[in-house]
Design a protein around this motif. Structure first.
Motif, PDB file in Angstrom:
ATOM      1  N   MET A   1     -21.723  54.862 -11.029  1.00 28.55           N
ATOM      2  CA  MET A   1     -21.079  53.915 -11.942  1.00 28.55           C
ATOM      3  C   MET A   1     -19.576  54.141 -11.984  1.00 28.55           C
ATOM      4  SD  MET A   1     -21.642  51.499 -14.161  1.00 28.55           S
ATOM      5  CE  MET A   1     -23.384  51.734 -13.849  1.00 28.55           C
ATOM      6  N   LEU A   2     -19.178  55.377 -12.164  1.00 32.55           N
ATOM      7  CA  LEU A   2     -17.748  55.661 -12.312  1.00 32.55           C
ATOM      8  C   LEU A   2     -17.005  55.474 -10.993  1.00 32.55           C
ATOM      9  CD1 LEU A   2     -17.859  58.782 -14.657  1.00 32.55           C
ATOM     10  CD2 LEU A   2     -17.378  56.408 -15.249  1.00 32.55           C
ATOM     11  N   SER A   3     -17.703  55.617  -9.878  1.00 32.55           N
ATOM     12  CA  SER A   3     -17.031  55.474  -8.579  1.00 32.55           C
ATOM     13  C   SER A   3     -16.692  54.015  -8.296  1.00 32.55           C
ATOM     14  CB  SER A   3     -17.906  56.034  -7.465  1.00 32.55           C
ATOM     15  OG  SER A   3     -19.022  55.201  -7.281  1.00 32.55           O
ATOM     16  N   SER A   4     -17.378  53.083  -8.967  1.00 29.17           N
ATOM     17  CA  SER A   4     -17.066  51.662  -8.801  1.00 29.17           C
ATOM     18  C   SER A   4     -15.777  51.291  -9.516  1.00 29.17           C
ATOM     19  CB  SER A   4     -18.197  50.799  -9.361  1.00 29.17           C
ATOM     20  OG  SER A   4     -19.410  51.104  -8.728  1.00 29.17           O
ATOM     21  N   LEU A   5     -15.235  52.233 -10.250  1.00 28.99           N
ATOM     22  CA  LEU A   5     -14.092  51.925 -11.101  1.00 28.99           C
ATOM     23  C   LEU A   5     -12.769  51.892 -10.344  1.00 28.99           C
ATOM     24  CD1 LEU A   5     -15.730  52.138 -13.784  1.00 28.99           C
ATOM     25  CD2 LEU A   5     -13.786  53.401 -14.641  1.00 28.99           C
ATOM     26  N   THR A   6     -12.779  52.346  -9.102  1.00 24.93           N
ATOM     27  CA  THR A   6     -11.517  52.422  -8.359  1.00 24.93           C
ATOM     28  C   THR A   6     -11.017  51.030  -8.030  1.00 24.93           C
ATOM     29  OG1 THR A   6     -12.758  52.581  -6.316  1.00 24.93           O
ATOM     30  CG2 THR A   6     -12.072  54.627  -7.340  1.00 24.93           C
ATOM     31  N   GLY A   7      -9.771  50.768  -8.401  1.00 17.29           N
ATOM     32  CA  GLY A   7      -9.115  49.514  -8.055  1.00 17.29           C
ATOM     33  C   GLY A   7      -9.774  48.295  -8.629  1.00 17.29           C
TER      34      GLY A   7
ATOM     35  N   THR B   1     -31.393  45.434 -18.064  1.00 20.04           N
ATOM     36  CA  THR B   1     -30.349  44.423 -18.258  1.00 20.04           C
ATOM     37  C   THR B   1     -29.031  45.070 -18.662  1.00 20.04           C
ATOM     38  OG1 THR B   1     -32.008  42.799 -18.942  1.00 20.04           O
ATOM     39  CG2 THR B   1     -29.729  42.357 -19.530  1.00 20.04           C
ATOM     40  N   ARG B   2     -29.105  46.010 -19.598  1.00 16.03           N
ATOM     41  CA  ARG B   2     -27.867  46.620 -20.080  1.00 16.03           C
ATOM     42  C   ARG B   2     -27.207  47.466 -19.002  1.00 16.03           C
ATOM     43  NH1 ARG B   2     -30.751  46.786 -25.267  1.00 16.03           N
ATOM     44  NH2 ARG B   2     -31.557  48.874 -24.911  1.00 16.03           N
ATOM     45  N   ARG B   3     -27.999  48.178 -18.208  1.00 13.91           N
ATOM     46  CA  ARG B   3     -27.384  48.954 -17.124  1.00 13.91           C
ATOM     47  C   ARG B   3     -26.758  48.028 -16.084  1.00 13.91           C
ATOM     48  NH1 ARG B   3     -31.926  51.640 -17.254  1.00 13.91           N
ATOM     49  NH2 ARG B   3     -32.551  51.080 -15.147  1.00 13.91           N
ATOM     50  N   GLU B   4     -27.388  46.880 -15.866  1.00 14.90           N
ATOM     51  CA  GLU B   4     -26.815  45.920 -14.924  1.00 14.90           C
ATOM     52  C   GLU B   4     -25.501  45.357 -15.460  1.00 14.90           C
ATOM     53  OE1 GLU B   4     -27.750  45.418 -12.008  1.00 14.90           O
ATOM     54  OE2 GLU B   4     -26.612  43.619 -11.434  1.00 14.90           O
ATOM     55  N   ILE B   5     -25.438  45.113 -16.760  1.00 15.66           N
ATOM     56  CA  ILE B   5     -24.189  44.664 -17.380  1.00 15.66           C
ATOM     57  C   ILE B   5     -23.085  45.704 -17.145  1.00 15.66           C
ATOM     58  CG2 ILE B   5     -23.047  44.260 -19.600  1.00 15.66           C
ATOM     59  CD1 ILE B   5     -25.622  42.944 -20.586  1.00 15.66           C
ATOM     60  N   LEU B   6     -23.423  46.951 -17.316  1.00 15.53           N
ATOM     61  CA  LEU B   6     -22.425  48.008 -17.110  1.00 15.53           C
ATOM     62  C   LEU B   6     -21.965  48.034 -15.657  1.00 15.53           C
ATOM     63  CD1 LEU B   6     -23.968  50.913 -19.222  1.00 15.53           C
ATOM     64  CD2 LEU B   6     -22.051  49.430 -19.822  1.00 15.53           C
ATOM     65  N   ARG B   7     -22.915  47.839 -14.741  1.00 21.22           N
ATOM     66  CA  ARG B   7     -22.570  47.830 -13.322  1.00 21.22           C
ATOM     67  C   ARG B   7     -21.582  46.701 -13.021  1.00 21.22           C
ATOM     68  NH1 ARG B   7     -23.483  45.929  -8.598  1.00 21.22           N
ATOM     69  NH2 ARG B   7     -24.660  44.149  -9.356  1.00 21.22           N
ATOM     70  N   LEU B   8     -21.818  45.548 -13.636  1.00 26.85           N
ATOM     71  CA  LEU B   8     -20.888  44.425 -13.452  1.00 26.85           C
ATOM     72  C   LEU B   8     -19.517  44.766 -14.013  1.00 26.85           C
ATOM     73  CD1 LEU B   8     -23.147  41.364 -14.368  1.00 26.85           C
ATOM     74  CD2 LEU B   8     -22.349  42.038 -12.095  1.00 26.85           C
ATOM     75  N   LEU B   9     -19.501  45.346 -15.196  1.00 29.06           N
ATOM     76  CA  LEU B   9     -18.218  45.645 -15.843  1.00 29.06           C
ATOM     77  C   LEU B   9     -17.455  46.740 -15.107  1.00 29.06           C
ATOM     78  CD1 LEU B   9     -19.081  45.436 -19.642  1.00 29.06           C
ATOM     79  CD2 LEU B   9     -17.846  43.784 -18.221  1.00 29.06           C
ATOM     80  N   ALA B  10     -18.183  47.556 -14.350  1.00 32.05           N
ATOM     81  CA  ALA B  10     -17.510  48.611 -13.582  1.00 32.05           C
ATOM     82  C   ALA B  10     -16.640  48.002 -12.483  1.00 32.05           C
ATOM     83  CB  ALA B  10     -18.536  49.567 -12.974  1.00 32.05           C
ATOM     84  N   ARG B  11     -16.983  46.777 -12.071  1.00 31.01           N
ATOM     85  CA  ARG B  11     -16.187  46.125 -11.034  1.00 31.01           C
ATOM     86  C   ARG B  11     -15.004  45.376 -11.613  1.00 31.01           C
ATOM     87  NH1 ARG B  11     -20.117  43.178  -6.931  1.00 31.01           N
ATOM     88  NH2 ARG B  11     -19.385  41.447  -8.207  1.00 31.01           N
ATOM     89  N   GLY B  12     -15.010  45.144 -12.901  1.00 28.82           N
ATOM     90  CA  GLY B  12     -13.895  44.451 -13.526  1.00 28.82           C
ATOM     91  C   GLY B  12     -14.321  43.835 -14.839  1.00 28.82           C
TER      92      GLY B  12
END
Lengths: 104, 104
Positions: free
Chosen positions: A84-90, B14-25
């Motif tokens: 999860m945290l590694s997706s945070l780059t850029g 669902t909530r973990r997927e939301i976090l995964r999305l938010l990790a990208r922006g």
DNA sequence: CGGACATTTCGAATGATATCAAATTAAGCT
DNA sequence: AGCTTAATTTGATATCATTCGAAATGTCCG
């Protein structure tokens, strides 16, 4: 054995306390139950949830059942967090109105 | 802000997927809802749980609400796991009958 | 102001979880 | 065999979680 089950198992004070006890050494179900002010069926239920999540293992020794910590699943948890945290780059911050208007 | 709330929040796909999305922006509530086949009230509810657990932050921007990841709580999670695993050094295995008998 | 849009809150149905007491299984002991 | 101890399973109950549609709130724009 999904991550949901693991996190659900960890989302309870009693169960995390059981894991903390088992981290110091293996214990029988009775020893564990004596450490709480809850009925033995309730502790048995919690142990079953921890077992189904793969967080503990049980071994029958005569009339006792010895519970021990299973450390491999903990690595799954840290693995998920790190991924999860590694997706945070850029990553992007969401653009506001002014930023959109002047193409900043 | 207890750990139980954090783990409970994480114990849902669902909530973990939301976090995964938010990790990208960062994303608005509507953008998040569109990524799932669930009603907007349901997503709003999940976002509220994530917010109360301290895993996300929300910021009102006009008529939108932008959600973003809050990384500090993830460190609490890894901290708890590491503390757990650090108790494992030099711990006892439960003694069986034979081991008890011959004082091994 | 009034309509359109984004999001949340409310009310209700359904399903999951925690807990205990009582019953059950299983092992050791005399 | 009969009794005691260890642990789980069952059944009951109370509380909490997930989900939706409908209503409410707040914001933008003409």
């Amino acid at each position: 054995m999904g991550l949901s089950m693991v996190f659900k198992a960890l989302g309870d004070d009693t169960r995390r306390e059981i894991l903390r006890l088992l981290a110091r050494g293996d214990m029988t179900a009775g020893e564990i139950a004596r450490a709480f002010s809850l009925s033995r069926p309730t502790i048995s239920h919690h142990l079953n949830i921890l077992k189904e999540a793969g967080l503990v293992a049980d071994e029958k020794r005569g009339q006792f059942v010895v519970y021990s910590l299973n450390t491999t699943v903990f690595q799954d948890v840290t693995g998920w967090v790190f991924e999860m945290l590694s997706s945070l780059t850029g990553r992007d911050r969401h653009k506001g109105r002014e930023e959109l208007d002047n193409g900043k």
